[in-house]
Design an enzyme around this catalytic site. Structure first.
Site, PDB file in Angstrom:
ATOM      1  N   LYS A   1       4.106   2.326  -2.874  1.00 11.68           N
ATOM      2  CA  LYS A   1       4.119   3.074  -3.423  1.00 11.68           C
ATOM      3  C   LYS A   1       5.787   4.103  -3.228  1.00 11.68           C
ATOM      4  O   LYS A   1       6.401   3.614  -4.128  1.00 11.68           O
ATOM      5  CB  LYS A   1       3.192   4.600  -3.001  1.00 11.68           C
TER       6      LYS A   1
ATOM      7  N   HIS B   1      -7.603  -5.969   1.043  1.00 10.84           N
ATOM      8  CA  HIS B   1      -6.748  -4.970   1.033  1.00 10.84           C
ATOM      9  C   HIS B   1      -5.465  -4.756   1.773  1.00 10.84           C
ATOM     10  O   HIS B   1      -6.328  -4.944   3.649  1.00 10.84           O
ATOM     11  CB  HIS B   1      -7.193  -3.689   1.101  1.00 10.84           C
TER      12      HIS B   1
ATOM     13  N   SER C   1       0.614  -0.981  -0.082  1.00  5.87           N
ATOM     14  CA  SER C   1       0.204   0.154   0.218  1.00  5.87           C
ATOM     15  C   SER C   1       1.165   1.145  -0.091  1.00  5.87           C
ATOM     16  O   SER C   1       1.369   1.147  -0.728  1.00  5.87           O
ATOM     17  CB  SER C   1      -1.196   0.008   0.670  1.00  5.87           C
TER      18      SER C   1
ATOM     19  N   TRP D   1     -10.401   0.261  -5.104  1.00  3.91           N
ATOM     20  CA  TRP D   1     -10.129   1.866  -4.712  1.00  3.91           C
ATOM     21  C   TRP D   1      -8.715   1.516  -5.331  1.00  3.91           C
ATOM     22  O   TRP D   1      -7.537   2.726  -5.710  1.00  3.91           O
ATOM     23  CB  TRP D   1      -9.537   1.563  -2.436  1.00  3.91           C
TER      24      TRP D   1
HETATM   25  C1  GTR Z   1      -5.058   4.133   1.862  1.00  2.00           C
HETATM   26  C2  GTR Z   1      -4.863   5.164   0.962  1.00  2.00           C
HETATM   27  C3  GTR Z   1      -4.498   3.893  -0.487  1.00  2.00           C
HETATM   28  C4  GTR Z   1      -3.063   3.181   0.615  1.00  2.00           C
HETATM   29  C5  GTR Z   1      -3.727   2.843   1.767  1.00  2.00           C
HETATM   30  C6  GTR Z   1      -2.891   1.988   2.805  1.00  2.00           C
HETATM   31  O1  GTR Z   1      -5.785   5.107   3.007  1.00  2.00           O
HETATM   32  O2  GTR Z   1      -5.890   6.388   0.502  1.00  2.00           O
HETATM   33  O3  GTR Z   1      -3.529   5.185  -0.877  1.00  2.00           O
HETATM   34  O4  GTR Z   1      -2.157   3.849   0.840  1.00  2.00           O
HETATM   35  O5  GTR Z   1      -4.137   3.841   2.527  1.00  2.00           O
HETATM   36  O6  GTR Z   1      -1.781   2.556   2.798  1.00  2.00           O
HETATM   37  O7  GTR Z   1      -2.780   1.043   4.042  1.00  2.00           O
END
Ligand code: GTR
Length: 391
Positions: free
Chosen positions: A236, A374, A232, A323
């Protein structure tokens, strides 16, 4: 009075439109990706040599200036201290090392704490997976009282790889009020006054490179085989770390989504305006100019993956994590293939995204869309290991 109410309603409507996210493939706008092989001067790149000499530095600079911020490379000195060394763990299958990496600049310093398990079985030096940990520190518990699928040390060690981790908070707190209290205020305060200065994600990626500096000194580790891993926001970061530091042999980016491995121009799921509003401390000031203006960006995320070429990249998604735009991630990898082709690497991904739980594992590209939420799980790691064994 009536005018006032109408005004409020209009305001509310535009606010909710800005917040509304698209999850409907048929509503993805028509878009044209920037040509990764064409220089800003209009020259077409046809060889790996020209890519590295002309276009790669240009693309890297575009990402620094418009998104992740300048990556500082200078520091005065670096020191490695083993607070634990060769402690037998996991029934003798591994040894535990804990290392404090201290970096000095202008009489200030920061410390990065690294946890590392090295298998005892294969002949040393061994390849290593390095996790940029953006979740709780207990996920990388050195005592192994807590075992987490997020960093399945036993499984990785059993496969003959070392596994390491550091926590992002050692570099920059993941908080919009305090993110600057780590390396930014201490080592690189000038970055705070620059619109293209790095913020938290740049700082975390910088940390990964300092751990890489350490690996180059550790005889147990094959520093030519370091795989940087992130989930996540950490995913990045792993992309950005691998893009700008070519010492990383490969990159794993798990559910990294917007401003990670997914194409911004698809405007699917999370968008730039949303990420910049919720997490203003991740990317540089300049990036805010692209809120709701994806097509004005001089880059898109296929170019970030291209910066890693010819090194291997594995990107994942989860079926319920729209998402993060699983399809946009697949398409970004596809759009990076022309750069890999400059190195005679043939396309390894199919034309269309594979089904759920159907990993595609080539020697340079890996992709899967795991069923579920996620997260980063043992399923994901099992495939990272298969991928790493392949190359
Ligand atoms: C979310 C964000 C994502 C992702 C995520 C995470 O809220 O919108 O871009 O990075 O967090 O890091 O779990």
């Amino acid at each position: 009075m009536r005018k006032g109410i109408i005004y409020c309603l209009l305001l509310l409507a535009s606010f909710s439109a800005a917040l509304a996210q698209n999850y409907d493939e048929s509503k993805v706008p028509l878009y044209v990706l920037p040509d990764v092989l064409k220089t800003t001067g209009g020259k077409v790149i046809r060889s790996g040599e020209k890519w590295e000499k002309l276009r790669r530095p240009e693309v890297l600079r575009l990402f620094e200036d418009n998104i992740y911020g300048r990556m500082p490379v200078d520091y005065d000195s670096i020191r490695y201290m083993l607070t634990q060394d060769d402690v037998p763990e996991m029934d003798g299958k591994a040894v535990l090392k804990q290392v404090t990496v201290t970096v000095f600049r202008n009489k200030q310093s920061v410390q990065i704490n690294v946890v590392l398990f090295v298998p005892t079985q294969p002949r040393k030096p061994v390849p290593v997976f390095l996790l940029i940990n953006n979740r709780g520190k207990d996920n990388t518990d050195p005592t192994r009282v807590k075992k987490s699928e997020f960093w399945p040390a036993e499984m990785v060690v059993d496969s003959g790889f070392a596994i390491a981790a550091f926590h992002v908070s050692d570099l920059a707190p993941d908080d919009k009020e305090t993110y600057m209290t780590g390396i930014l205020e201490k080592l690189y305060p000038e970055q705070l006054n620059m619109d293209n200065g790095m913020k938290a994600i740049g700082a975390w990626a910088w940390g990964a490179s300092r751990v890489m500096d350490y690996f180059e000194t550790d005889r147990d580790i094959d520093a030519k085989k370091v795989i940087v891993v992130g989930h996540s926001r950490g995913g990045k970061t792993s992309l950005w770390a691998a893009a700008q530091d070519q010492r990383f042999a490969a990159c794993v980016t798990n559910c990294s989504g917007n401003t990670g491995a997914a194409l911004a121009r698809r405007q699917f799921g999370e968008r730039i305006s949303r990420i910049n509003t919720t997490f203003p401390h991740w990317f540089n000031n300049n990036y805010k100019q692209f809120n709701d203006k994806e097509s004005a960006l001089p880059v898109d995320q296929h170019m970030l993956i291209s910066l890693i070429a010819p090194r291997p990249v594995y990107a994942t998604n989860a079926s319920k994590d729209l998402w993060a735009d699983p399809t946009g991630t697949f398409l970004a990898m596809k759009a990076a293939e022309p750069v890999y082709a400059l190195y005679n690497i043939k396309p390894e991904l199919p034309k269309d995204p594979p089904g759920i739980n159907t990993p595609v594992i080539g020697s340079h590209f890996g992709y899967h869309n795991r069923e579920g939420e996620h997260n980063m799980t043992a399923y994901d790691w099992g495939n990272f290991i298969r991928f790493a064994k392949k190359f």
